[in-house]
Design a protein around this motif. Structure first.
Motif, mmCIF file in Angstrom:
data_model
loop_
_atom_site.group_PDB
_atom_site.id
_atom_site.type_symbol
_atom_site.label_atom_id
_atom_site.label_comp_id
_atom_site.label_asym_id
_atom_site.label_seq_id
_atom_site.Cartn_x
_atom_site.Cartn_y
_atom_site.Cartn_z
ATOM 1 N N VAL B 129 24.320 -13.643 12.293
ATOM 2 C CA VAL B 129 24.890 -13.077 13.519
ATOM 3 C C VAL B 129 23.907 -13.319 14.660
ATOM 4 N N ALA B 130 24.375 -13.158 15.882
ATOM 5 C CA ALA B 130 23.502 -13.342 17.039
ATOM 6 C C ALA B 130 22.417 -12.260 17.043
ATOM 7 N N VAL B 134 21.957 -7.580 16.529
ATOM 8 C CA VAL B 134 20.994 -6.792 15.761
ATOM 9 C C VAL B 134 20.239 -5.864 16.711
ATOM 10 N N LYS B 135 19.812 -6.442 17.807
ATOM 11 C CA LYS B 135 19.052 -5.638 18.774
ATOM 12 C C LYS B 135 19.897 -4.480 19.310
ATOM 13 N N VAL B 148 13.297 -9.644 16.888
ATOM 14 C CA VAL B 148 14.483 -9.573 16.030
ATOM 15 C C VAL B 148 14.331 -10.567 14.882
ATOM 16 N N PRO B 149 14.207 -10.083 13.663
ATOM 17 C CA PRO B 149 14.090 -10.997 12.516
ATOM 18 C C PRO B 149 15.301 -11.922 12.411
ATOM 19 N N GLU B 150 15.061 -13.128 11.958
ATOM 20 C CA GLU B 150 16.154 -14.087 11.784
ATOM 21 C C GLU B 150 16.805 -13.897 10.419
ATOM 22 N N GLY B 151 18.018 -14.417 10.311
ATOM 23 C CA GLY B 151 18.679 -14.456 9.010
ATOM 24 C C GLY B 151 19.480 -13.219 8.670
ATOM 25 N N LEU B 223 10.143 -9.277 3.357
ATOM 26 C CA LEU B 223 11.044 -8.589 4.294
ATOM 27 C C LEU B 223 10.410 -7.318 4.862
ATOM 28 N N GLU B 224 9.655 -6.618 4.040
ATOM 29 C CA GLU B 224 8.972 -5.422 4.560
ATOM 30 C C GLU B 224 8.006 -5.823 5.674
#
Lengths: 160, 242
Positions: B129-130, B134-135, B148-151, B223-224
């Motif tokens: 998603v864009a 997420v933000k 903002v992490p990718e994926g 991921l953490e």
């Protein structure tokens, strides 16, 4: 019983729109449930069974009492407090839910709060599954319309 | 399933579960957007419907019931003891259900129930998603992201139990990882947990708790670290705060 009493109270609240009446309904529901214990065939069906008793009690005692409503414009949705956006959103949404006609509100509450399927709701309300599907669709449409002025999706998607 | 059928289903019961609906959701970006909007609306709706339950309601109900039965027995109700036994039996029967539910009240169990319930179709999503989505989800929960992490293939503001969360899916090479952030809820101690075939981790990050759930723990450390960077900023992450 605590888990069920909370769920039943919320269901009763959205049937009657009054906290005191809702508490009375929960009390009366458990009273009747205790007297009809042999009707409970399986423990997992307790929630549906208690919900049915509560509906009947509400119909018997309070159905003629209209649900109190609040004008959306009269709500206090000030920007103070720990989570103002949440509080304000909840108040606006609750006022909109209270404005729904019972035939739309009740299946929606059973679906969202009770987690019942359309088929289960149909059996509880004594109507067809198709009617439940239409009513919950229209309930959401009406809420969105009241809250956001969204277009009438039911017409777009060809529902009766 | 076409868009019309999907939207009709979405308006009727947003707990999309069928394979056909999941396939359509994966292939149609517009319906995925519609699903995200519908899901956000359902979150608002369920939160609003969950009016506060008066404190002590269950105790009062039980007390009134038992008191009432004693009065009935005292006034000559022949089968009073049967009613009392029935009351105890019902309380026991319903108590069994209550205990099952109570055991599901921990954060790990709430997350497992949420991810494996209505959210399960989202695990199949792989298209990112864009970053703005997420933000925005974090902003709506009152949380600022430093980056903002990718994926992230799915993001929604989900109520999980009584907690407002940001729920995401992050597909990795061999498995999707469900990542949920609980703003303003701080877990006492970080822990890894297992529920059936699923493994999870709950850990305090910034002013909230990050919970990850997947079939194995291979991606959890990375991921953490990624989410610490995003939520706390690189400086705090380098100092280590787990």
């Amino acid at each position: 019983m605590r888990a069920h009493s909370g769920e039943l109270y919320r269901y009763a609240y959205w049937l009657s729109g009054d906290s005191a009446l809702a508490q009375d309904l929960v009390q009366e529901t458990f009273l009747r449930a205790w007297r009809s214990l042999d009707a409970l065939r399986e423990t997992v069906a307790a929630k549906a069974w208690l919900t049915t008793i509560l509906r009947r009690e509400h119909a018997r005692l309070y159905e003629r009492k209209p649900m109190p409503t609040t004008d959306l414009a009269d709500l206090d949705i000030s920007d103070t407090g720990p989570s103002p956006e949440r509080t304000g959103e909840d108040a606006v949404m609750r006022a909109a839910i209270a404005k729904l006609e019972p035939k739309y509100r009740e299946p929606l509450v059973l679906q969202v709060l009770g987690g019942f399927s359309c088929d289960e709701i149909a059996r509880q309300l004594g109507i067809t599954e198709a009617a439940v599907m239409t009513q919950v669709f229209r309930a959401r449409q009406k809420l969105k319309s009241m809250l956001e002025g969204e277009e009438r999706e039911a017409e777009i998607y060809g529902l009766p | 399933m076409d868009c019309l059928e999907f939207r009709r289903l979405l308006g009727t019961d947003p707990r999309i579960a069928g394979a056909a609906a999941r396939e359509h959701l994966e292939s149609c970006p517009r319906c995925r957007d519609a699903y995200a909007r519908a899901h956000a609306f359902e979150g608002r709706l369920s939160q609003a419907l969950a009016v506060p339950v008066p404190e002590g309601l269950a105790d009062r109900v039980l007390l009134n019931q038992l008191t009432g039965e004693r009065q009935r027995r005292a006034t000559g109700f022949r089968y009073g003891w049967i009613a009392l036994a029935a009351a105890a039996s019902l309380a026991l029967a319903i108590g069994l259900v209550q205990r099952q539910r109570a055991s599901a009240a921990s954060i790990p169990d709430l997350v497992v129930a949420h991810v494996n319930g209505e959210e399960k179709p989202m695990l199949a999503l792989r298209t990112p998603v864009a970053s703005g989505e997420v933000k925005d989800a974090f902003t709506n929960r009152g949380v600022h992201l430093a980056s903002v992490p990718e994926g992230v293939s799915y993001v929604a503001e989900c109520p999980v139990g009584k907690y407002p969360t940001v729920h995401m899916v992050m597909p990795r090479d061999d498995q999707p990882v469900s990542v949920l952030y609980f703003p303003n809820y701080r877990v006492a101690a970080a822990q890894d947990f297992t529920r059936g075939t699923q493994h999870g981790r709950e850990v305090r990050v910034a002013d909230g708790t990050l919970v990850m759930l997947a079939e194995n723990t291979a991606e959890f450390d990375a991921l953490e670290h990624t989410w610490r960077n995003a939520l706390e900023g690189p400086a705090q992450t380098a100092a280590g705060s787990r």
